[in-house]
Design a protein around this motif. Sequence first.
Motif, PDB file in Angstrom:
ATOM      1  N   PHE A  15       0.840  -1.185   0.000  1.00 37.36           N
ATOM      2  CA  PHE A  15       0.000   0.000   0.000  1.00 37.36           C
ATOM      3  C   PHE A  15       0.884   1.247   0.000  1.00 37.36           C
ATOM      4  N   PRO A  16       0.467   2.309  -0.668  1.00 30.74           N
ATOM      5  CA  PRO A  16       1.300   3.509  -0.783  1.00 30.74           C
ATOM      6  C   PRO A  16       1.829   4.024   0.552  1.00 30.74           C
ATOM      7  N   SER A  17       1.018   3.999   1.606  1.00 34.58           N
ATOM      8  CA  SER A  17       1.485   4.501   2.897  1.00 34.58           C
ATOM      9  C   SER A  17       2.625   3.647   3.449  1.00 34.58           C
ATOM     10  N   LEU A  18       2.550   2.340   3.219  1.00 33.83           N
ATOM     11  CA  LEU A  18       3.633   1.472   3.665  1.00 33.83           C
ATOM     12  C   LEU A  18       4.859   1.620   2.777  1.00 33.83           C
ATOM     13  N   LYS A  19       4.622   1.790   1.509  1.00 34.75           N
ATOM     14  CA  LYS A  19       5.726   1.889   0.561  1.00 34.75           C
ATOM     15  C   LYS A  19       6.631   3.064   0.902  1.00 34.75           C
ATOM     16  N   GLU A  20       6.037   4.129   1.422  1.00 37.35           N
ATOM     17  CA  GLU A  20       6.827   5.289   1.805  1.00 37.35           C
ATOM     18  C   GLU A  20       7.679   4.998   3.034  1.00 37.35           C
ATOM     19  N   LYS A  21       7.273   4.057   3.868  1.00 35.09           N
ATOM     20  CA  LYS A  21       7.968   3.799   5.125  1.00 35.09           C
ATOM     21  C   LYS A  21       9.043   2.723   5.028  1.00 35.09           C
ATOM     22  N   ILE A  22       8.932   1.842   4.056  1.00 39.33           N
ATOM     23  CA  ILE A  22       9.921   0.771   3.942  1.00 39.33           C
ATOM     24  C   ILE A  22      10.484   0.732   2.533  1.00 39.33           C
ATOM     25  N   ASP A  23      11.714   0.304   2.453  1.00 38.98           N
ATOM     26  CA  ASP A  23      12.328   0.075   1.158  1.00 38.98           C
ATOM     27  C   ASP A  23      12.054  -1.381   0.811  1.00 38.98           C
ATOM     28  N   VAL A  24      11.203  -1.609  -0.158  1.00 33.68           N
ATOM     29  CA  VAL A  24      10.763  -2.959  -0.501  1.00 33.68           C
ATOM     30  C   VAL A  24      11.951  -3.865  -0.827  1.00 33.68           C
ATOM     31  N   GLU A  25      12.984  -3.325  -1.429  1.00 38.02           N
ATOM     32  CA  GLU A  25      14.138  -4.138  -1.798  1.00 38.02           C
ATOM     33  C   GLU A  25      14.865  -4.696  -0.572  1.00 38.02           C
ATOM     34  N   ASP A  26      14.746  -4.024   0.577  1.00 40.06           N
ATOM     35  CA  ASP A  26      15.442  -4.461   1.774  1.00 40.06           C
ATOM     36  C   ASP A  26      14.541  -5.234   2.725  1.00 40.06           C
ATOM     37  N   PHE A  27      13.329  -5.505   2.325  1.00 31.22           N
ATOM     38  CA  PHE A  27      12.375  -6.165   3.203  1.00 31.22           C
ATOM     39  C   PHE A  27      12.282  -7.647   2.862  1.00 31.22           C
ATOM     40  N   ASN A  28      12.495  -8.473   3.855  1.00 33.05           N
ATOM     41  CA  ASN A  28      12.297  -9.911   3.702  1.00 33.05           C
ATOM     42  C   ASN A  28      11.412 -10.388   4.836  1.00 33.05           C
ATOM     43  N   GLY A  29      10.350 -11.071   4.505  1.00 37.30           N
ATOM     44  CA  GLY A  29       9.509 -11.697   5.501  1.00 37.30           C
ATOM     45  C   GLY A  29       9.765 -13.189   5.466  1.00 37.30           C
ATOM     46  N   LEU A  30       8.965 -13.915   6.194  1.00 33.82           N
ATOM     47  CA  LEU A  30       9.120 -15.362   6.228  1.00 33.82           C
ATOM     48  C   LEU A  30       7.800 -16.036   5.902  1.00 33.82           C
ATOM     49  N   VAL A  70       2.233 -20.620   4.878  1.00 39.35           N
ATOM     50  CA  VAL A  70       1.519 -19.674   5.729  1.00 39.35           C
ATOM     51  C   VAL A  70       2.395 -18.434   5.890  1.00 39.35           C
ATOM     52  N   GLY A  71       1.767 -17.280   5.876  1.00 39.53           N
ATOM     53  CA  GLY A  71       2.503 -16.026   6.064  1.00 39.53           C
ATOM     54  C   GLY A  71       2.219 -15.073   4.931  1.00 39.53           C
ATOM     55  N   PRO A  72       2.961 -14.003   4.855  1.00 42.99           N
ATOM     56  CA  PRO A  72       4.288 -13.830   5.438  1.00 42.99           C
ATOM     57  C   PRO A  72       4.235 -13.367   6.885  1.00 42.99           C
ATOM     58  N   PHE A  73       5.271 -13.765   7.617  1.00 44.95           N
ATOM     59  CA  PHE A  73       5.518 -13.277   8.959  1.00 44.95           C
ATOM     60  C   PHE A  73       6.589 -12.203   8.845  1.00 44.95           C
ATOM     61  N   LEU A  74       6.529 -11.205   9.695  1.00 42.90           N
ATOM     62  CA  LEU A  74       7.444 -10.067   9.595  1.00 42.90           C
ATOM     63  C   LEU A  74       8.896 -10.459   9.829  1.00 42.90           C
ATOM     64  N   ASN A  75       9.108 -11.382  10.761  1.00 42.52           N
ATOM     65  CA  ASN A  75      10.476 -11.771  11.127  1.00 42.52           C
ATOM     66  C   ASN A  75      10.413 -13.073  11.924  1.00 42.52           C
ATOM     67  N   GLN A  76      11.577 -13.518  12.380  1.00 41.99           N
ATOM     68  CA  GLN A  76      11.665 -14.772  13.131  1.00 41.99           C
ATOM     69  C   GLN A  76      10.825 -14.704  14.412  1.00 41.99           C
ATOM     70  N   GLU A  77      10.857 -13.573  15.108  1.00 42.00           N
ATOM     71  CA  GLU A  77      10.086 -13.427  16.342  1.00 42.00           C
ATOM     72  C   GLU A  77       8.582 -13.548  16.079  1.00 42.00           C
ATOM     73  N   ASP A  78       8.114 -12.921  15.003  1.00 38.19           N
ATOM     74  CA  ASP A  78       6.698 -13.008  14.641  1.00 38.19           C
ATOM     75  C   ASP A  78       6.308 -14.456  14.364  1.00 38.19           C
ATOM     76  N   LEU A  79       7.153 -15.165  13.631  1.00 42.59           N
ATOM     77  CA  LEU A  79       6.890 -16.578  13.344  1.00 42.59           C
ATOM     78  C   LEU A  79       6.871 -17.391  14.635  1.00 42.59           C
ATOM     79  N   GLU A  80       7.865 -17.176  15.491  1.00 38.11           N
ATOM     80  CA  GLU A  80       7.932 -17.932  16.750  1.00 38.11           C
ATOM     81  C   GLU A  80       6.722 -17.672  17.634  1.00 38.11           C
ATOM     82  N   ASN A  81       6.205 -16.442  17.621  1.00 37.81           N
ATOM     83  CA  ASN A  81       5.030 -16.113  18.425  1.00 37.81           C
ATOM     84  C   ASN A  81       3.773 -16.826  17.941  1.00 37.81           C
ATOM     85  N   ASN A  82       3.768 -17.263  16.689  1.00 36.14           N
ATOM     86  CA  ASN A  82       2.584 -17.901  16.094  1.00 36.14           C
ATOM     87  C   ASN A  82       2.767 -19.387  15.798  1.00 36.14           C
TER      88      ASN A  82
END
Length: 102
Positions: A15-30, A70-82
């Motif tokens: 979404f445009p609001s998120l795109k402004e806050k994160i660099d998609v190229e540097d984002f990896n989820g799980l 299933v996912g994406p999860f934001l990071n390892q902690e997010d995955l572990e919490n679920n």
Amino acid sequence: DYKVTGVQTCALPIFPSLKEKIDVEDFNGLLYQVGAFSKNETALNLVEQFKSKGFPALIDNANNLFYVKVGPFLNQEDLENNIDTVHKIAGISEGKILVWKP
């Protein structure tokens, strides 16, 4: 709903609001692979179970198998919490962690 065919990077819209806050190229989820099935119907049933519990899930089709992820999860902690809930829904004790790059 998002459909993925074949083995490929899973892409969801940013979404445009998120795109402004994160660099998609540097984002990896799980993603967390919870099964591989010979029948698409079995995979679809499991995906629906996850969706009914509020988890995004998808199917990748490769080598005559239907992989449920299933996912994406934001990071390892997010995955572990679920992870316990994910295991319970899928009826498994472990799955396979995959990197998701939008």
